[in-house]
Write an enzyme that holds these catalytic residues in place. Structure first.
Site, PDB file in Angstrom:
ATOM      1  N   GLY A  34      -0.983  27.706 -21.040  1.00 35.28           N
ATOM      2  CA  GLY A  34      -0.906  26.319 -21.499  1.00 35.28           C
ATOM      3  C   GLY A  34      -2.259  25.653 -21.363  1.00 35.28           C
ATOM      4  CG  LEU A  35      -3.254  22.551 -24.190  1.00 41.21           C
ATOM      5  CD1 LEU A  35      -2.940  21.183 -24.796  1.00 41.21           C
ATOM      6  CD2 LEU A  35      -4.478  23.170 -24.859  1.00 41.21           C
ATOM      7  CB  SER A  36      -7.316  22.387 -19.063  1.00 42.22           C
ATOM      8  OG  SER A  36      -7.804  21.843 -17.857  1.00 42.22           O
ATOM      9  CB  SER A  38      -0.200  22.182 -19.306  1.00 41.29           C
ATOM     10  OG  SER A  38      -0.570  23.448 -18.791  1.00 41.29           O
ATOM     11  N   GLY A  39      -0.136  21.801 -15.980  1.00 37.98           N
ATOM     12  CA  GLY A  39       0.631  21.972 -14.749  1.00 37.98           C
ATOM     13  C   GLY A  39       0.859  23.411 -14.340  1.00 37.98           C
ATOM     14  CE  LYS A  40      -3.064  26.995 -17.347  1.00 42.15           C
ATOM     15  NZ  LYS A  40      -3.433  25.616 -17.744  1.00 42.15           N
ATOM     16  CB  SER A  41      -2.567  25.835 -10.754  1.00 44.07           C
ATOM     17  OG  SER A  41      -3.472  26.625 -11.499  1.00 44.07           O
ATOM     18  CB  SER A 108      -4.109  33.232 -21.614  1.00 41.25           C
ATOM     19  OG  SER A 108      -2.940  32.568 -21.179  1.00 41.25           O
TER      20      SER A 108
END
Length: 201
Positions: A34-36, A38-41, A108
């Site tokens: 997902g975009l920077s 977005s909440g991935k980490s 990615s």
């Protein structure tokens, strides 16, 4: 390539299924894309905490963290991004072979690179999680101040601003972080793993 003929693959006695049996669960990759901003980490961190509490052996591969070490020689050009993902894919494959549930948090941006990682492991061992959030919301959050710098021209090849992001077409999971709470997104992932037999023997 000529040197490859001098490389010989060694087979060892302990196999992946032995390691999975020791850990008491399957090993697989949870791939957060997902975009920077977005909440991935953030979400991966909480998912790992939940899994850890369940006795699941885990490890997080985080984009920024790996660029501090193994990928510190790479920039953000299209070619370097591809090499970044190639290396991460190989590392994730090793962790899966080791019986570990691997959480990978990477923008990615290219679908082809994500697909290459998927093909490195067996069917069902790559779970693509699209952390969906609008560009506008990600810019509003801008936790690292990167969007501001990208808009000012201080950062080139920035995904969503000056470089593309290819949305997953058929991810296993879609979590919409600008519509659901962090807790709801985490539970959605846990529910998927539970209902599909990923949480234990």
């Amino acid at each position: 390539m000529s040197e490859q003929k001098h490389i010989f693959h060694h087979s060892f006695s302990i196999k992946k299924n032995d390691r999975e049996e020791l850990h008491g669960h399957k090993s697989y990759i949870l791939w957060f894309t997902g975009l920077s901003g977005s909440g991935k980490s953030t979400i991966a961190n909480l998912v790992e905490k939940k899994l850890h509490e369940m006795g699941i052996s885990t490890y997080i591969l985080d984009g920024d963290n790996l660029r501090e070490g193994i990928n510190q020689d790479l920039g953000f050009s299209s070619e370097d991004r591809k090499e970044n993902l190639r290396r991460i894919g190989e590392i994730a494959k090793l962790f899966v072979d080791g019986g570990i549930v691997t959480l990978a948090t990477f923008i990615s941006p290219y679908a082809s690179d994500r697909e290459k990682v998927r093909k490195k492991v067996r069917q069902g061992e790559f779970i693509e999680i699209y952390v969906k959030c609008s560009l506008e919301e990600c810019e509003n959050r801008d936790p690292k101040g990167l969007y501001k710098k990208a808009r000012q021209g201080e950062i080139s090849n920035f995904t969503g601003v000056s470089a593309p992001y290819e949305e997953p077409e058929n991810p296993e999971i879609i979590i919409e972080t600008n519509q659901k709470s962090v807790g709801e997104c985490v539970q959605q992932i846990i529910n998927y793993l539970k209902h599909n037999g990923y949480l234990g023997n």
